[in-house]
Design a protein around this motif. Structure first.
Motif, PDB file in Angstrom:
ATOM      1  N   ALA A  61      36.499 -27.621 -13.724  1.00 18.74           N
ATOM      2  CA  ALA A  61      35.309 -27.644 -12.865  1.00 18.74           C
ATOM      3  C   ALA A  61      35.037 -26.291 -12.238  1.00 18.74           C
ATOM      4  O   ALA A  61      35.961 -25.523 -11.981  1.00 18.74           O
ATOM      5  CB  ALA A  61      35.502 -28.682 -11.755  1.00 18.74           C
ATOM      6  N   PRO A  62      33.771 -25.992 -11.983  1.00 17.71           N
ATOM      7  CA  PRO A  62      33.457 -24.761 -11.238  1.00 17.71           C
ATOM      8  C   PRO A  62      34.170 -24.801  -9.889  1.00 17.71           C
ATOM      9  O   PRO A  62      34.287 -25.852  -9.266  1.00 17.71           O
ATOM     10  CB  PRO A  62      31.940 -24.831 -11.045  1.00 17.71           C
ATOM     11  CG  PRO A  62      31.455 -25.790 -12.072  1.00 17.71           C
ATOM     12  CD  PRO A  62      32.583 -26.747 -12.323  1.00 17.71           C
ATOM     13  N   GLY A  63      34.651 -23.685  -9.476  1.00 18.26           N
ATOM     14  CA  GLY A  63      35.389 -23.635  -8.214  1.00 18.26           C
ATOM     15  C   GLY A  63      36.869 -23.820  -8.413  1.00 18.26           C
ATOM     16  O   GLY A  63      37.624 -23.822  -7.459  1.00 18.26           O
ATOM     17  N   ALA A  64      37.316 -23.963  -9.646  1.00 22.25           N
ATOM     18  CA  ALA A  64      38.737 -24.121  -9.898  1.00 22.25           C
ATOM     19  C   ALA A  64      39.479 -22.806  -9.738  1.00 22.25           C
ATOM     20  O   ALA A  64      40.681 -22.793  -9.641  1.00 22.25           O
ATOM     21  CB  ALA A  64      38.969 -24.681 -11.307  1.00 22.25           C
ATOM     22  N   ILE A  71      32.088 -24.558   1.486  1.00 25.02           N
ATOM     23  CA  ILE A  71      30.691 -24.844   1.816  1.00 25.02           C
ATOM     24  C   ILE A  71      30.606 -25.375   3.244  1.00 25.02           C
ATOM     25  O   ILE A  71      31.356 -26.262   3.629  1.00 25.02           O
ATOM     26  CB  ILE A  71      30.098 -25.886   0.852  1.00 25.02           C
ATOM     27  CG1 ILE A  71      30.086 -25.332  -0.563  1.00 25.02           C
ATOM     28  CG2 ILE A  71      28.700 -26.284   1.276  1.00 25.02           C
ATOM     29  CD1 ILE A  71      29.674 -26.355  -1.596  1.00 25.02           C
ATOM     30  N   ASP A  72      29.702 -24.825   4.014  1.00 24.87           N
ATOM     31  CA  ASP A  72      29.401 -25.330   5.347  1.00 24.87           C
ATOM     32  C   ASP A  72      28.402 -26.464   5.146  1.00 24.87           C
ATOM     33  O   ASP A  72      27.224 -26.221   4.859  1.00 24.87           O
ATOM     34  CB  ASP A  72      28.827 -24.220   6.214  1.00 24.87           C
ATOM     35  CG  ASP A  72      28.481 -24.678   7.627  1.00 24.87           C
ATOM     36  OD1 ASP A  72      28.577 -25.902   7.912  1.00 24.87           O
ATOM     37  OD2 ASP A  72      28.117 -23.815   8.432  1.00 24.87           O
ATOM     38  N   LEU A  73      28.873 -27.697   5.263  1.00 23.95           N
ATOM     39  CA  LEU A  73      28.017 -28.851   4.967  1.00 23.95           C
ATOM     40  C   LEU A  73      26.793 -28.922   5.869  1.00 23.95           C
ATOM     41  O   LEU A  73      25.699 -29.262   5.406  1.00 23.95           O
ATOM     42  CB  LEU A  73      28.818 -30.142   5.060  1.00 23.95           C
ATOM     43  CG  LEU A  73      29.892 -30.326   3.987  1.00 23.95           C
ATOM     44  CD1 LEU A  73      30.651 -31.620   4.218  1.00 23.95           C
ATOM     45  CD2 LEU A  73      29.281 -30.316   2.606  1.00 23.95           C
ATOM     46  N   VAL A  78      20.821 -28.358   6.189  1.00 19.29           N
ATOM     47  CA  VAL A  78      19.632 -27.717   6.763  1.00 19.29           C
ATOM     48  C   VAL A  78      18.877 -26.970   5.672  1.00 19.29           C
ATOM     49  O   VAL A  78      17.644 -27.052   5.576  1.00 19.29           O
ATOM     50  CB  VAL A  78      20.035 -26.755   7.906  1.00 19.29           C
ATOM     51  CG1 VAL A  78      18.869 -25.876   8.331  1.00 19.29           C
ATOM     52  CG2 VAL A  78      20.582 -27.538   9.078  1.00 19.29           C
ATOM     53  N   ARG A  79      19.589 -26.253   4.818  1.00 25.53           N
ATOM     54  CA  ARG A  79      18.987 -25.500   3.744  1.00 25.53           C
ATOM     55  C   ARG A  79      18.214 -26.415   2.785  1.00 25.53           C
ATOM     56  O   ARG A  79      17.140 -26.099   2.303  1.00 25.53           O
ATOM     57  CB  ARG A  79      20.035 -24.728   2.958  1.00 25.53           C
ATOM     58  CG  ARG A  79      19.461 -23.767   1.909  1.00 25.53           C
ATOM     59  CD  ARG A  79      20.535 -23.109   1.095  1.00 25.53           C
ATOM     60  NE  ARG A  79      21.177 -23.997   0.158  1.00 25.53           N
ATOM     61  CZ  ARG A  79      20.675 -24.383  -1.023  1.00 25.53           C
ATOM     62  NH1 ARG A  79      19.503 -23.964  -1.407  1.00 25.53           N
ATOM     63  NH2 ARG A  79      21.345 -25.183  -1.824  1.00 25.53           N
ATOM     64  N   ARG A  80      18.756 -27.621   2.546  1.00 24.35           N
ATOM     65  CA  ARG A  80      18.114 -28.577   1.636  1.00 24.35           C
ATOM     66  C   ARG A  80      17.047 -29.409   2.341  1.00 24.35           C
ATOM     67  O   ARG A  80      16.428 -30.273   1.723  1.00 24.35           O
ATOM     68  CB  ARG A  80      19.158 -29.503   1.023  1.00 24.35           C
ATOM     69  CG  ARG A  80      20.097 -28.778   0.095  1.00 24.35           C
ATOM     70  CD  ARG A  80      21.066 -29.737  -0.539  1.00 24.35           C
ATOM     71  NE  ARG A  80      21.997 -29.040  -1.402  1.00 24.35           N
ATOM     72  CZ  ARG A  80      22.804 -29.643  -2.248  1.00 24.35           C
ATOM     73  NH1 ARG A  80      22.794 -30.964  -2.353  1.00 24.35           N
ATOM     74  NH2 ARG A  80      23.615 -28.943  -2.981  1.00 24.35           N
ATOM     75  N   GLY A  81      16.854 -29.201   3.625  1.00 26.26           N
ATOM     76  CA  GLY A  81      15.815 -29.926   4.354  1.00 26.26           C
ATOM     77  C   GLY A  81      16.249 -31.319   4.792  1.00 26.26           C
ATOM     78  O   GLY A  81      15.417 -32.178   5.048  1.00 26.26           O
TER      79      GLY A  81
END
Length: 82
Positions: A61-64, A71-73, A78-81
């Motif tokens: 997986a990516p991030g392995a 990631i700051d959830l 907020v970024r995704r609205g």
């Protein structure tokens, strides 16, 4: 000849680099590997296959890699609205 305190080894603390895995992914991989081993020992091939597949997905997986960021959830929501 009696032992003296000076000749005894001094107690040491556990080396955290050996007792604490580097990241949560490493912990999870270890848990799945142990679960797969236990499933095989119990004869549950389907559970072992599922754990094996999950281990493969985690490793691929990516991030392995070690450079993966956290990631700051709240900021991501907020970024995704949301």
């Amino acid at each position: 000849m009696p032992w003296t305190a000076a000749k005894c080894a001094k107690p040491r603390q556990a080396d955290e680099s050996r007792t604490k895995p580097a990241d949560p992914r490493t912990v999870l991989l270890g848990q799945f590997a142990e679960g797969m081993r236990a499933a095989l020992a119990a004869g549950d091939v389907e559970a072992a296959r599922s754990a094996h597949e999950t281990i493969g997905r985690l490793l691929g997986a990516p991030g392995a890699d070690a450079a993966a960021g956290v990631i700051d959830l709240a900021a991501e929501r907020v970024r995704r609205g949301g």
